[in-house]
Design an enzyme around this catalytic site. Structure first.
Site, short mmCIF file in Angstrom:
data_model
loop_
_atom_site.label_atom_id
_atom_site.label_comp_id
_atom_site.label_asym_id
_atom_site.label_seq_id
_atom_site.Cartn_x
_atom_site.Cartn_y
_atom_site.Cartn_z
N TRP A 173 0.83 -1.20 0.00
CA TRP A 173 0.00 0.00 0.00
C TRP A 173 0.86 1.24 0.00
O TRP A 173 2.07 1.17 0.20
CB TRP A 173 -1.02 0.00 1.15
N HIS A 229 -14.53 30.54 -13.49
CA HIS A 229 -14.52 30.34 -12.04
C HIS A 229 -15.44 31.34 -11.34
O HIS A 229 -16.25 30.98 -10.48
CB HIS A 229 -13.10 30.48 -11.48
N HIS A 255 -6.94 20.10 -6.19
CA HIS A 255 -7.09 20.51 -7.59
C HIS A 255 -5.97 19.93 -8.46
O HIS A 255 -5.46 20.59 -9.35
CB HIS A 255 -7.17 22.04 -7.67
N ASP A 276 -14.40 21.16 -9.27
CA ASP A 276 -14.36 22.42 -8.52
C ASP A 276 -15.73 22.67 -7.89
O ASP A 276 -16.76 22.67 -8.59
CB ASP A 276 -14.08 23.60 -9.46
N HIS A 335 -14.60 27.04 -4.02
CA HIS A 335 -13.27 27.27 -4.57
C HIS A 335 -13.03 28.75 -4.87
O HIS A 335 -11.90 29.22 -4.84
CB HIS A 335 -13.12 26.44 -5.86
MN MN Z 1 -9.74 23.40 -9.79
#
Ligand code: MN
Length: 262
Positions: free
Chosen positions: A63, A209, A71, A77, A81
Site C-alpha cells: 500500500w 470560475h 485541484h 471544482d 473554490h
Molecule cells: Mn480546480
C-alpha cells in the site's frame, strides 16, 4: 417510475449496448498542475510513497501514502473554490447534494479551432451554432468544451510562455449565457482549468470560475477522451471525494454512452 428503467439499464450495461467511457487522466507525479504567478501559493502535484510491498514493513500487503492538492489531476471544482461562491449554502464537496453527481452531458466540439489557435475562445455564437444542430442545452446539464487538449503531454499541456499559459477556454459572455440562459449544472474542459490559459486578462479575471461558482455551479478540468462522447445523449458520473469543507477533489469521471452513439 417504472422499476424496469433500472433493470433495462443493468441489461444494457451487461450486453454493452451502453458503454462506460473513462474521462480521467492517470494520477501520476509527472502530470502538470496549474502554475499561478509567483506571488501566490502553488498547489501540489501528485506524490506516492510506499508503506510496504509484501516485505518486512508488511509481509502480506502492499500500500501507499499519497499526497496531492484538491485541484490535482482530473478534478472537480466546488463553489467554495472561488470568492464569488464563498458564502453560498452547501458550497463544499462534502455538502453538495449527490444528485448533482449524475446527469446529462453536452459536448461542444472546439477541437478544430483549438488545433490552430492555442487561445481559442468558446463564444455564445458558437454555443448557439451547436444548438442549431443538436437542440437547446437542457437545464441542469453538464456542458463540456472539447478541444482534444488532453492529448498533449509535458510542457505542451500548460503551454507556458513569457506572458503566462496559453490554452483554449470560454469567454465571459459564453459562461454568462450558459448560466443565465441555460441554467447549466456545470462546465468542464480538457485543460488545466475551466478558464482559458490567458483567463486572467478577461473582465472579470477567470470568468468561468467567477461566474460558475458565484451561481453555485460546478467545474471539471483535466478531462480526457471527450472525443469519444456524442454531442448529446450521454450521462456523466462525477462524484468528488467527501472532503470536509473541501473546495474540490480529484475524482474518476465517467460517461455512460449508448453503443450506437460511438
Ligand atoms: Mn480546480
Amino acid at each position: 417510475m417504472s422499476e424496469t428503467i433500472l433493470s433495462d439499464l443493468a441489461k444494457a450495461l451487461g450486453d454493452q449496448s451502453i458503454k462506460v467511457i473513462d474521462l480521467t487522466h492517470t494520477l501520476d507525479p509527472d502530470f502538470p498542475v496549474i502554475i499561478l504567478p509567483p506571488e501566490f501559493n502553488q498547489c501540489a502535484r501528485f506524490r506516492m510513497e510506499e508503506i510496504s510491498a509484501y516485505d518486512h514493513r508488511g509481509p502480506a500487503w502492499k500500500w501507499h501514502n499519497i499526497t496531492l492538492s484538491e485541484h490535482t489531476g482530473t478534478h472537480f471544482d466546488a463553489p467554495a473554490h472561488w470568492i464569488s461562491g464563498r458564502d453560498l449554502p452547501n458550497n463544499s464537496v462534502d455538502t453538495i447534494n449527490p444528485a448533482n453527481f449524475v446527469g446529462p452531458v453536452m459536448v461542444i466540439d472546439c477541437s478544430e479551432g483549438s488545433a490552430t489557435n492555442e487561445d481559442f475562445e468558446l463564444t455564445p455564437e458558437l454555443i448557439l451554432a451547436w444548438e442549431e444542430e443538436h437542440g437547446e442545452i437542457p437545464k441542469d446539464s453538464w456542458v463540456l468544451m472539447r478541444t482534444d487538449w488532453s492529448k498533449k503531454t509535458g510542457a505542451d499541456y500548460l503551454n507556458m510562455r513569457d506572458d503566462g499559459p496559453h490554452s483554449p477556454g470560454p469567454t465571459p459572455d459564453a459562461i454568462r449565457f450558459l448560466i443565465h440562459e441555460r441554467n447549466i449544472r456545470g462546465f468542464g474542459t480538457e485543460t488545466v482549468g475551466t478558464d482559458a490559459g490567458q483567463g486572467s486578462h478577461y473582465t472579470p479575471p477567470y470568468p468561468a470560475h467567477f461566474y460558475l461558482h458565484g451561481a453555485g455551479k460546478f467545474g471539471l478540468q483535466c478531462l480526457a477522451n471527450l472525443d469519444l462522447l456524442p454531442p448529446r445523449g450521454a450521462i456523466l458520473l462525477a462524484a468528488p471525494l467527501k472532503i470536509k469543507d473541501g473546495t474540490g477533489s480529484p475524482l474518476r469521471v465517467m460517461a455512460l454512452v449508448q453503443g450506437n452513439d460511438i
